[in-house]
Write an enzyme that holds these catalytic residues in place. Structure first.
Site, short mmCIF file in Angstrom:
data_model
loop_
_atom_site.label_atom_id
_atom_site.label_comp_id
_atom_site.label_asym_id
_atom_site.label_seq_id
_atom_site.Cartn_x
_atom_site.Cartn_y
_atom_site.Cartn_z
N ASP A 1 -1.56 5.11 10.04
CA ASP A 1 -0.25 4.46 10.10
C ASP A 1 0.79 5.55 10.31
O ASP A 1 1.11 6.31 9.38
CB ASP A 1 -0.02 3.69 8.80
CG ASP A 1 1.39 3.11 8.70
OD1 ASP A 1 2.21 3.32 9.62
OD2 ASP A 1 1.67 2.45 7.68
N GLN B 1 6.10 6.24 9.65
CA GLN B 1 7.07 7.16 9.05
C GLN B 1 6.92 8.58 9.59
O GLN B 1 7.77 9.44 9.30
CB GLN B 1 6.89 7.18 7.53
CG GLN B 1 7.20 5.85 6.86
CD GLN B 1 8.67 5.49 6.89
OE1 GLN B 1 9.54 6.36 6.96
NE2 GLN B 1 8.97 4.21 6.85
N CYS C 1 7.93 -1.98 -0.43
CA CYS C 1 6.64 -2.50 0.07
C CYS C 1 5.49 -1.57 -0.30
O CYS C 1 4.59 -1.32 0.51
CB CYS C 1 6.68 -2.73 1.58
SG CYS C 1 7.81 -4.05 2.07
N HIS D 1 1.80 1.56 2.47
CA HIS D 1 2.69 0.42 2.63
C HIS D 1 1.83 -0.84 2.55
O HIS D 1 0.66 -0.84 2.89
CB HIS D 1 3.37 0.53 4.00
CG HIS D 1 4.47 -0.45 4.24
ND1 HIS D 1 4.23 -1.77 4.57
CD2 HIS D 1 5.82 -0.30 4.25
CE1 HIS D 1 5.37 -2.38 4.77
NE2 HIS D 1 6.35 -1.52 4.56
N LYS E 1 11.79 2.48 13.96
CA LYS E 1 11.89 3.68 13.12
C LYS E 1 11.99 4.94 13.97
O LYS E 1 12.34 6.00 13.47
CB LYS E 1 10.70 3.77 12.16
CG LYS E 1 10.62 2.60 11.17
CD LYS E 1 9.47 2.78 10.20
CE LYS E 1 9.19 1.51 9.42
NZ LYS E 1 10.29 1.10 8.55
#
Length: 417
Positions: A211, A214, A375, A134, A237
């Site tokens: 990260d 997700q 993104c 991202h 999220k």
């Protein structure tokens, strides 16, 4: 997460999706005269009633600023706020709450780390990222590289949407100082094998950031098992409120890093001669924090912990498998990203149709998806497309909704035939 080579299309009888859906009030509405089919969970997931109730109760019964309040409401708010930190610590299996830093989201968390590591970087150093990141895990590193003379180096991906391990092995070297990888791709749904890559990086003294934005909606990470130095994610999220995120960082590194912002809370003592910093985690939490949002995130995690997580993952796997089965019913449809290990995210294009047209026409049928570059422009460039349509599923979605998505795509295709 789905291993598409071994999982069969089955629904777990232990998972009552209709009961789950009743916990999410927003799902019970109509959009453009059709029952809402919400398939934009990768952008932001919906909130269960438990989260709405927790935040409402906070404002009705305990709102005050946290820490140092010499009154009952201040004590209540502080107890709830720090209790939320402990819930997040447990969720990540972090060793200590002092390693749990509240941020505004994943993006701010990565910026905090990048700025904090800048003093360690110099000309010639390399920051290893992947081609599927991202923008939030690319741009902050580019900004720091420009300041320090370091260089951002991308690890390649395969046409199937997996990390190219040969590329990784060739790029990890004595100049590498930071490895910043996504746990799960927001475009492809690919689950990256971050644990062995972290292990390789650690052998060379490389600092690692993962990260997890997700990943956390689909499975619980264990930062101690992963061995990463930093792990970041956003509440919204994870079925929690917007405006708050989490940075886990190893205490030794956080102690060494300079504060990201200055102001209240992050200080120990202020004078015009010298200011000293507060202890962890408050050193990185300048100003009044998002108290109600922390309470809401804790409620979201509590809600998820009450579910059968194995059954939940199986239900999500079934959604993705059914979607893959239906691809052949839409001529010209091509899936972008066919990794063996995936969460239920499906990016696609359809010959002759622009992604934005697909999204607009699906919305007219009550179906919400996301379109564009997500993104992740470098990844779009790799696949030679300006953007894709993306359906991202959550455990409250149903097989019937998967069918509606493909029925909707078939209708759109007939319009343009």
């Amino acid at each position: 997460m789905t291993d598409l080579s071994v999982v069969k299309n089955t629904n777990s009888p232990a998972f009552d999706v209709e009961a789950i859906r009743r916990d999410f009030p927003i799902l019970a509405q109509e959009i453009n005269g059709k029952p809402l089919v919400y398939l934009d969970n990768g952008a932001s997931a919906q909130k269960p009633q438990a989260v709405l109730d927790a935040m409402d109760r906070y404002y009705r019964e305990m709102h005050s600023n946290v820490h140092r309040g010499a009154h009952t409401l201040g004590d209540r708010a502080t107890t709830a706020f720090e209790g939320a930190r402990e819930i997040v610590r447990h969720f990540l299996n972090a060793p200590s709450t002092k390693e749990i830093i509240w941020t505004r989201g994943t993006t701010e968390a990565i910026n905090l780390v990048a700025n904090g590591l800048a003093p360690r970087l110099k000309a010639g150093d390399e920051i290893l990222v992947s081609h599927m990141e991202h923008h939030a895990n690319i741009v902050p590193w580019q900004m720091i590289a420009e300041r320090t003379g370091a260089k951002v180096v991308p690890v390649q991906v395969t046409p199937e949407g997996e990390l190219d391990l040969d590329s990784f092995n060739s790029l990890l070297n004595e100049r590498t100082r930071v490895l910043a990888l996504t746990h799960v791709s927001n475009v492809l749904g690919t689950v990256n094998p971050v644990a062995p890559l972290i292990e390789q990086a650690k052998k060379q003294g490389v600092i690692t950031l993962i990260d997890g934005a997700q990943a956390v909606p689909h499975f619980k990470p264990d930062v101690q098992a992963l061995g990463c130095d930093f792990y970041v994610f956003s509440s919204h999220k994870l079925f929690g409120p917007t405006g708050i995120g989490v940075l886990y960082g190893r205490a030794e590194l956080l102690e060494e890093m300079p504060p990201y912002q200055g102001g209240g809370e992050m200080i120990e003592r202020v004078s015009f001669e010298r200011t000293t910093w507060n202890v962890l985690p408050y050193k990185f939490e300048a100003g009044t924090p998002a108290i109600a949002e922390a309470v809401g995130l804790a409620a979201a995690i509590d809600y998820l912990d009450r579910l059968d997580r194995q059954a939940m993952e199986a239900a999500e796997n079934a959604l993705l498998i059914r979607a893959n089965e239906l691809v052949e019913t839409v001529p010209g449809m091509e899936i972008i990203g066919t990794a063996r290990q995936k969460v239920p995210v499906m990016s696609f294009k359809i010959a002759g149709l622009h992604p934005s047209d697909i999204g607009t026409l699906l919305d007219q049928q009550g179906i919400a998806i996301r379109t564009g570059h997500h993104c992740a422009m470098p990844l779009m460039d790799f696949y030679g497309v300006p953007g894709t349509a993306r359906a991202s599923f959550a455990f409250y979605n149903t097989l019937e909704e998967v069918e509606k998505l493909f029925t909707g795509l078939q209708k759109i295709q007939r319009l343009f035939a």
